[in-house]
Design a protein around this motif. Structure first.
Motif, PDB file in Angstrom:
ATOM      1  N   UNK B 217      -3.825 -17.834  44.617  1.00  0.00           N
ATOM      2  CA  UNK B 217      -4.221 -19.208  44.302  1.00  0.00           C
ATOM      3  C   UNK B 217      -3.676 -19.630  42.941  1.00  0.00           C
ATOM      4  N   UNK B 219      -3.968 -22.904  40.537  1.00  0.00           N
ATOM      5  CA  UNK B 219      -4.708 -24.171  40.366  1.00  0.00           C
ATOM      6  C   UNK B 219      -3.725 -25.305  40.115  1.00  0.00           C
ATOM      7  N   UNK B 221      -3.818 -27.705  38.101  1.00  0.00           N
ATOM      8  CA  UNK B 221      -3.514 -27.972  36.696  1.00  0.00           C
ATOM      9  C   UNK B 221      -2.435 -27.022  36.194  1.00  0.00           C
ATOM     10  N   UNK B 222      -2.412 -25.793  36.757  1.00  0.00           N
ATOM     11  CA  UNK B 222      -1.406 -24.835  36.315  1.00  0.00           C
ATOM     12  C   UNK B 222      -0.039 -25.183  36.876  1.00  0.00           C
ATOM     13  N   UNK B 266      -5.860 -14.988  41.715  1.00  0.00           N
ATOM     14  CA  UNK B 266      -5.609 -16.342  41.233  1.00  0.00           C
ATOM     15  C   UNK B 266      -4.800 -16.234  39.947  1.00  0.00           C
ATOM     16  N   UNK B 267      -4.069 -17.296  39.661  1.00  0.00           N
ATOM     17  CA  UNK B 267      -3.192 -17.292  38.493  1.00  0.00           C
ATOM     18  C   UNK B 267      -3.938 -17.890  37.315  1.00  0.00           C
ATOM     19  N   UNK B 268      -3.770 -17.306  36.165  1.00  0.00           N
ATOM     20  CA  UNK B 268      -4.338 -17.893  34.950  1.00  0.00           C
ATOM     21  C   UNK B 268      -3.168 -18.261  34.033  1.00  0.00           C
ATOM     22  N   UNK B 269      -3.426 -19.120  33.064  1.00  0.00           N
ATOM     23  CA  UNK B 269      -2.303 -19.566  32.214  1.00  0.00           C
ATOM     24  C   UNK B 269      -1.578 -18.420  31.522  1.00  0.00           C
ATOM     25  N   UNK B 270      -2.319 -17.346  31.233  1.00  0.00           N
ATOM     26  CA  UNK B 270      -1.680 -16.220  30.548  1.00  0.00           C
ATOM     27  C   UNK B 270      -0.583 -15.600  31.404  1.00  0.00           C
ATOM     28  N   UNK B 273       2.455 -17.683  30.925  1.00  0.00           N
ATOM     29  CA  UNK B 273       3.060 -17.452  29.602  1.00  0.00           C
ATOM     30  C   UNK B 273       3.767 -16.106  29.536  1.00  0.00           C
ATOM     31  N   UNK B 312      -1.818 -26.097  27.021  1.00  0.00           N
ATOM     32  CA  UNK B 312      -2.358 -25.365  28.168  1.00  0.00           C
ATOM     33  C   UNK B 312      -3.503 -26.195  28.766  1.00  0.00           C
ATOM     34  N   UNK B 313      -3.505 -26.379  30.053  1.00  0.00           N
ATOM     35  CA  UNK B 313      -4.615 -27.155  30.633  1.00  0.00           C
ATOM     36  C   UNK B 313      -5.922 -26.379  30.555  1.00  0.00           C
TER      37      UNK B 313
END
Lengths: 987, 314
Positions: B217, B219, B221-222, B266-270, B273, B312-313
């Protein structure tokens, strides 16, 4: 510029219709609706204008703007007032930007695409701010004036140099080292240079590291001359000069510009290009400010946009509220409403699940059939109003089952409006009021124009605005409601409602316990009915309602003739004093006309001093009786004439089938209307002494009961006391059919009628003229409404006896009356009383409000408020201030926690961010939450729980998960820990 | 993702990290490349452990591993294989080249001629090899780890942009930290140990993992965040040619694969990056007038700078 929107036009039409309906029907509910609409329009007008006009702006014109080329203009909006400006749309012909809210502390930068139409100094004339705030009724526009900036000439691509323009190239061929293709020279490698520059072949040949250099050919200098002529050509020339300058400078050539207004010497680079462009821009007409104007399409309502998501929910909510209001329509059958409720729920459910039930054809066929049904069956049988209601409900029903697009949501809201309108015209029920409040709140939300915007204003600002607007709306509505002129004629409505009559129609619930004749035992059945008969308010000398001690005795009709177990009146013609002259009764009734408007002075009045008023709200009754509290000197009732008969019973000209509201004035002493007639006493003796059979029997009993007494009054008292002490009261059917003889000789048990009749007969046997009086005795004091609540089971009968020289005196021989209401608990009773009081207030002050009451209020209003009122005002002010203070405190402390958390689970993260930021730990926008947490924790290990919060935040925000209870708890705990640490740090 | 898969992923990275010491970040990226079905370009100085990494990866997933040392006289047939005349039954027999294995280490890929380079890169792209009119499929699990030496440029044939684009990630390994280097010294015979690694994942399990990647997943926003970064490269003054839509897609996939290496679904902003520089730095063309020859460091720096400008959102 202010323009009314489509919605606004709709509002005006609605205002017109509600006023029309109100004026024709006199229904104050329609006046309320009218007042609300008017106040919304007024507020929309003034707030809308203020919203736009108070906005201050400044702008940043970009450095480089070319004519006819779109650029981004930066605008800074700010506001000095405490009131924020909301829902602003900034638009140019090229672009539209929305701003949700601008507060005092929160100026907003926004960027918008613009085009300068002229070279040189431009004033942008087509940057417009517009807003439909607050209710979308008006769209207020304002053109932002004074945005001035310089636009460079238009630049086009140049291919080659075949221009008509005069430019001279000094073709001094000069070779230069640089990045070209041609060989220039070979040189030794200088240590430190990039090793890749070395030409290895040559190096291998010579053994020394060598570097090959290349030549760059440059046509280095160009002079551009612009001769200026005042015609269209010059503009083209300037454009070409600018384009050429750019072309040459881009290709690294030195350019000199010669114009009529001075030269710019040779130079290179972008800065030089800038100065050339500036020079060209300001040539000739460029120095004057010219307006840059596009023809803007005027019809577009730039600010009128709704969010479908919100519309959907508001429509559903409105539908439910409207549905609730249907219960107020007494003509609509209940089963219909229940079925409709099920359909409504299904409709919402199907819509939620996105299932479409009917296809178009099917629904059209059904609609056609239904229309036929309405026209040919429903309308002739039920009447236009109900048929219309059915039709509108059907449309509602079809829409509910089929609504799918934004336009149908709007239609649905419109239908909701219509139904609500219909309901308003057909009810005056108290329960209408909460429904109205809910409905207005929902419509308020709708009108507030929620838009899909990523950035929302802070909740505090919104609640502030909303509360403020709501407050003003209420104030203006009340004011409009009060001062709206009313017609006097359609007062029937008001009279019905004034009687506290729940319904508009003369259907049920009227009380029918009073007739011209009273049979023995009859009251037994009346008294089992707990229905409301009337409300009675007693006023003291100053006109304030008060509770007289004990119970209240409402006198209805009196009877003089008793025979065969039945009381009746014999037709008696009499004479009476009226307006200073003797008049004779007509059909055994004396008539009095209204003195002033609706004021009646009865004969027999000694002086107006010491009169106290009593107000009656009588429920519909199939009788023309005017109920009194014993004696009556004057009355105020909205009829033309009143009549009375020889038994001192007062009548309206017609039965009060729609209820009645009137006031009577009575003195302390009991008097009969025609006591001033000299023959009165002999008349009394001849009419009030008739006896049923067995005279001796009654005489014997009477003497037995009053033995030892001499004076007639003492005898009467003795008989009354004897009945009270030795007889028993019962409402049982067993004692409902006995004769008077049986009652006296055998059972000695019966209802009030037996007691009254018996006493009356006994008094007559003793030669004391007496009569039976039917009425009510109530102790149902309502402390909230300050009135007596008289119910049908308070019906009672008692005795009046005449004593020569004194007049009529009241006796009540009934020993004890049972209470039916005793079963209810105190709380329920109290709630019932409270609602009852609310109801009478609603009817008296709102539904029954008219010209007459308005006059009353304003005449009664003095400029210097009384001490009591002053105290009241101070008290309320303090209360409101305290409430506001509490709100403010909540606002400062826990607002976010209370309101933003349930709406968005990840709110806690923002909270912690703002807290940390206040203490100097700011999250840079490019930092991910995790990076931020790592940084903070590496600097301050005590905030270790931040990483936990971050993890939870990730799970909510990016994984779309929801936290379970334990996790929420740990979030709260971590939040608290951090807050505590922050506080400690500060300390 | 199943728990067992999460455990396997963890085990895999632990196993590799045991021989490839002190570079867990790199190990993660390599695993992300593996399960993102991509190829890896390592650009770093010799002796930093590139081969060791390749061996450790191959051994721990029970895959066949071949190493090809690229020289300028290497021919395409040396990689792909060739038909050899068999005198016994006078027929040609096709002998498969080293490319027919799961993991191929192409050492110093820029040392060989463009002809040979493109043979390898074509095979990487198509997943099959055509020789003498016969089309032969490469294994389902196929990953090329190519290395380049950024210092020695003499006599090299730098890969053109289009071919660089074939690589999912471009990595710089970098020198180990002193304490890690000390550990490397003490841990004797890392190569032997790498060869003796017991596989923790079967190739089949790796393929299963590869299938989970698109399901991860990300998001909305990402996605916007990624688009903003990509657009920043396209609008930046210092970048001549921004990232292509393919680069965007690969960035999304890389972020997803990277999330898998943590066992997250799920993907996180980190994640974004972490992969943004390896995915994008070789896909932009920087303005050489401004930034000379040395490319990898510069483009990495530019990407890093651009990322710093994108919020970053939250």
């Amino acid at each position: 510029m202010i323009k009314i929107t489509r919605l606004g036009k709709g509002f005006c039409v609605a205002a017109f219709f509600s006023l029309f309906g109100a004026a024709t029907s006199g229904n104050n509910i329609l006046y309320i609706i009218f007042s609300i609409i008017i106040s919304l329009i007024v507020i929309a007008f003034f707030v809308g204008i203020r919203n736009i006009n108070k906005l201050k702006f400044s702008y940043a014109f970009p450095e480089q703007v070319f004519k006819n080329t779109p650029f981004k203009l930066k605008l800074l909006f700010s506001i000095k007032d405490i009131f924020p400006a909301a829902q602003i749309t900034v638009s140019t012909p090229q672009d539209t930007v929305s701003i949700s809210c601008i507060c005092r502390r929160n100026s907003k930068w926004t960027e918008i695409k613009c085009v300068s139409k002229n070279r040189g100094l431009n004033e942008l004339k087509d940057v417009v701010i517009a807003s439909c705030f607050p209710f979308g009724i008006f769209e207020v526009r304002r053109t932002l004036d004074g945005i001035v900036g310089t636009a460079f000439p238009e630049i086009f691509e140049i291919y080659g140099t075949g221009s008509s323009l005069a430019f001279k190239g000094e073709s001094r061929q000069q070779t230069k080292r640089g990045a070209g293709d041609e060989f220039f020279s070979i040189r030794e490698y200088i240590p430190g240079e990039d090793i890749r520059l070395i030409n290895w072949k040559l190096t291998a040949k010579t053994g020394i590291p060598l570097v090959k250099e290349y030549a760059q050919s440059v046509n280095s200098r160009v002079i551009i001359t612009v001769t200026f002529a005042e015609n269209g050509e010059s503009e083209r020339k300037i454009n070409e000069a600018a384009s050429l300058s750019k072309f040459f400078i881009d290709s690294g050539i030195e350019v000199k510009l010669i114009t009529d207004e001075g030269d710019i010497d040779f130079g290179k680079g972008l800065l030089h290009l800038d100065s050339i462009l500036h020079k060209l821009a300001s040539l000739g007409s460029g120095k004057k400010i010219t307006a840059s104007f596009h023809s803007v399409s005027k019809n577009a309502e730039v600010a009128d946009k709704y969010s479908t998501k919100h519309l959907l929910w508001i429509s559903r909510l409105a539908a439910l509220i409207v549905y609730a209001s249907l219960f107020l329509l007494e003509d609509l059958s209940r089963s219909f409403i229940y079925i409709f409720g099920v359909v409504l729920l299904f409709g919402i459910f199907f819509d939620y699940k996105n299932i479409r039930i009917f296809n178009k054809l099917f629904s059209e066929i059904i609609s056609g059939l239904f229309l036929l049904f309405i026209i040919f069956i429903d309308f002739p049988s039920t009447g236009i109003l109900l048929a219309t209601t059915h039709l509108v409900l059907f449309i509602f029903f079809m829409l509910i089952l089929n609504y799918k697009s934004e336009s149908s949501y709007k239609q649905l809201l419109l239908i909701n409006f219509m139904i609500f309108f219909l309901v308003s015209g057909q009810t005056i029920n108290l329960w209408y009021f909460p429904v109205l409040v809910f409905f207005v709140a929902v419509i308020f939300c709708w009108l507030f124009q929620w838009k899909d915007e990523s950035e929302l204003a802070p909740a505090t600002v919104w609640t502030g605005i909303t509360a403020f607007l709501f407050f003003i709306t209420v104030c203006i509505s009340i004011a409009v409601f009060i001062i709206m002129p009313r017609r006097d004629n359609p007062r029937m409505q008001a009279v019905m409602s004034a009687a506290g009559f729940n319904r508009m129609r003369r259907l049920s619930n009227s009380f029918s316990g009073l007739t011209e004749n009273v049979r023995l035992g009859y009251y037994g059945s009346i008294r089992k009915n707990a229905g409301r008969a009337m409300r009675v308010t007693v006023f003291d000398g100053n006109g304030n309602p008060y509770k007289p001690s004990g119970e209240i005795r409402v006198r209805g009709s009196a009877f003089n003739y008793f025979a065969e177990g039945e009381w009746s009146k014999t037709p008696i013609d009499f004479e009476y004093d009226f307006e200073g002259s003797k008049k004779s009764a007509l059909n055994s009734r004396g008539w009095i006309k209204a003195e002033k408007k609706h004021y009646f002075i009865f004969p027999g009045l000694d002086s107006l001093a010491q009169l106290s008023a009593t107000e009656f709200y009588v429920y519909p009754v199939a009788s023309a009786l005017l109920f009194t509290t014993g004696n009556i000197y004057a009355a105020a009732a909205s009829v033309e004439a009143l009549s009375f008969d020889f038994t001192d019973t007062v009548y309206f000209p017609a039965p009060n089938i729609s209820g009645a509201k009137y006031k009577i004035y009575s003195g302390s002493r009991y008097a009969s209307f025609n006591k001033n007639i000299p023959v009165y006493e002999s008349a009394v003796e001849s009419y009030y002494l008739n006896m049923p059979e067995k005279n001796e029997f009654y005489l014997r009993i009477a003497e037995q009961y009053s033995s030892g007494k001499k004076l007639p009054v003492e005898k009467a008292k003795a008989i009354e006391n004897y009945f009270r002490d030795n007889y028993f009261y019962s409402l049982s059917e067993n004692f409902g059919s006995q004769t008077l003889h049986e009652f006296l000789s055998d059972t000695q048990t019966g209802n009030c009628e037996y007691f009254a009749t018996a006493m009356c007969v006994l008094l007559r046997a003793l030669g004391i003229p007496s009569r039976l009086v039917a009425g009510f005795v109530s102790d149902g004091w309502n402390e909230y409404g300050k009135f007596y609540d008289v119910r049908q089971n308070d019906a009672h009968a008692w005795v009046e006896a005449y004593f020569s020289g004194y007049g009529w005196m009241t006796f009540d021989p009934t020993p004890y009356r049972s209470e039916f209401d005793k079963k209810k608990t105190i709380v329920l009773k109290s709630i019932g009383k409270f609602l009852n009081a609310m109801q009478i207030k609603w009817y008296r002050h709102i539904i029954g409000y008219d010209n007459y009451t308005r006059k009353n209020y304003f005449y009664g209003f003095s400029l210097l408020p009384s001490k009591k009122l002053l105290l009241k005002i101070v008290g309320w002010t303090i209360l409101v201030a305290a409430f506001a203070l509490v709100l403010l405190l909540i606002n400062r402390i826990k607002w976010r926690r209370i309101f933003s958390k349930p709406s968005k689970e990840s709110g806690f993260y923002r909270e912690v961010l703002s807290k940390l930021e206040k203490k100097g730990f700011k999250k840079e926008p490019w930092q991910t939450p995790k990076e931020f947490a790592e940084k903070v924790i590496s600097e301050n290990p005590e905030f270790a729980s931040l990483s936990l919060l971050t993890e939870y935040f990730y799970r909510i925000k990016y994984a779309g998960e929801r936290l379970n209870e334990a996790e929420t708890d740990s979030v709260n705990q971590a939040l608290e820990t951090i807050t505590r640490k922050l506080l400690k740090n500060q300390a | 993702m199943r728990d067992e898969q999460i455990n396997k992923i963890k085990l895999l990275s632990d196993t590799i990290s045991r021989v490839f010491i002190g570079k867990s970040e790199i190990v993660r990226l390599v695993i992300a490349t593996l399960i993102g079905k991509g190829h890896l370009l390592i650009e770093d100085v010799p002796g930093i452990g590139k081969t060791l990494l390749g061996i450790a990866l191959a051994k721990s997933i029970d895959a066949s591993f071949k190493r090809i040392q690229f020289t300028n006289d290497l021919l395409p047939s040396d990689i792909l294989g060739s038909s050899i005349f068999k005198s016994s039954d006078s027929s040609f027999e096709f002998r498969r080249g080293p490319i027919f294995s799961n993991i191929v280490l192409a050492d110093e890929i820029n040392r060989t001629t463009p002809k040979t380079q493109s043979a390898l890169l074509e095979a990487m792209n198509d997943g099959r090899v055509t020789i003498d009119g016969n089309t032969l499929p490469l294994p389902e699990l196929f990953m090329v780890i190519a290395t380049q030496n950024p210092v020695e440029y003499h006599g090299t044939y730098p890969l053109p942009e289009a071919q660089l684009d074939r690589f999912f990630l471009r990595l710089k390994i970098g020198y180990p930290l002193p304490e890690h280097e000390k550990k490397i010294i003490h841990e004797k015979d890392l190569y032997d140990r790498a060869h003796k690694i017991d596989s923790v994942l079967s190739t089949k399990e790796v393929e299963e993992l590869q299938k989970t990647v698109p399901e991860i997943r990300i998001d909305e926003s990402l996605v916007d965040y990624i688009l903003k970064i990509v657009n920043a490269t396209r609008n930046s003054k210092s970048v001549k040619l921004g990232v292509s839509p393919r680069g965007t897609l690969l960035l999304v996939r890389a972020a997803q694969a990277y999330a898998v290496t943590f066992g997250r679904d799920y993907v996180v902003p980190d994640d974004i990056k972490a992969v943004v520089v390896p995915v994008l730095s070789h896909r932009i063309v920087i303005d050489s007038n401004l930034y000379g020859f040395s490319r990898i460091n510069e483009s990495d720096g530019i990407i890093n700078e651009l990322v710093k400008k994108v919020p970053v959102p939250v």
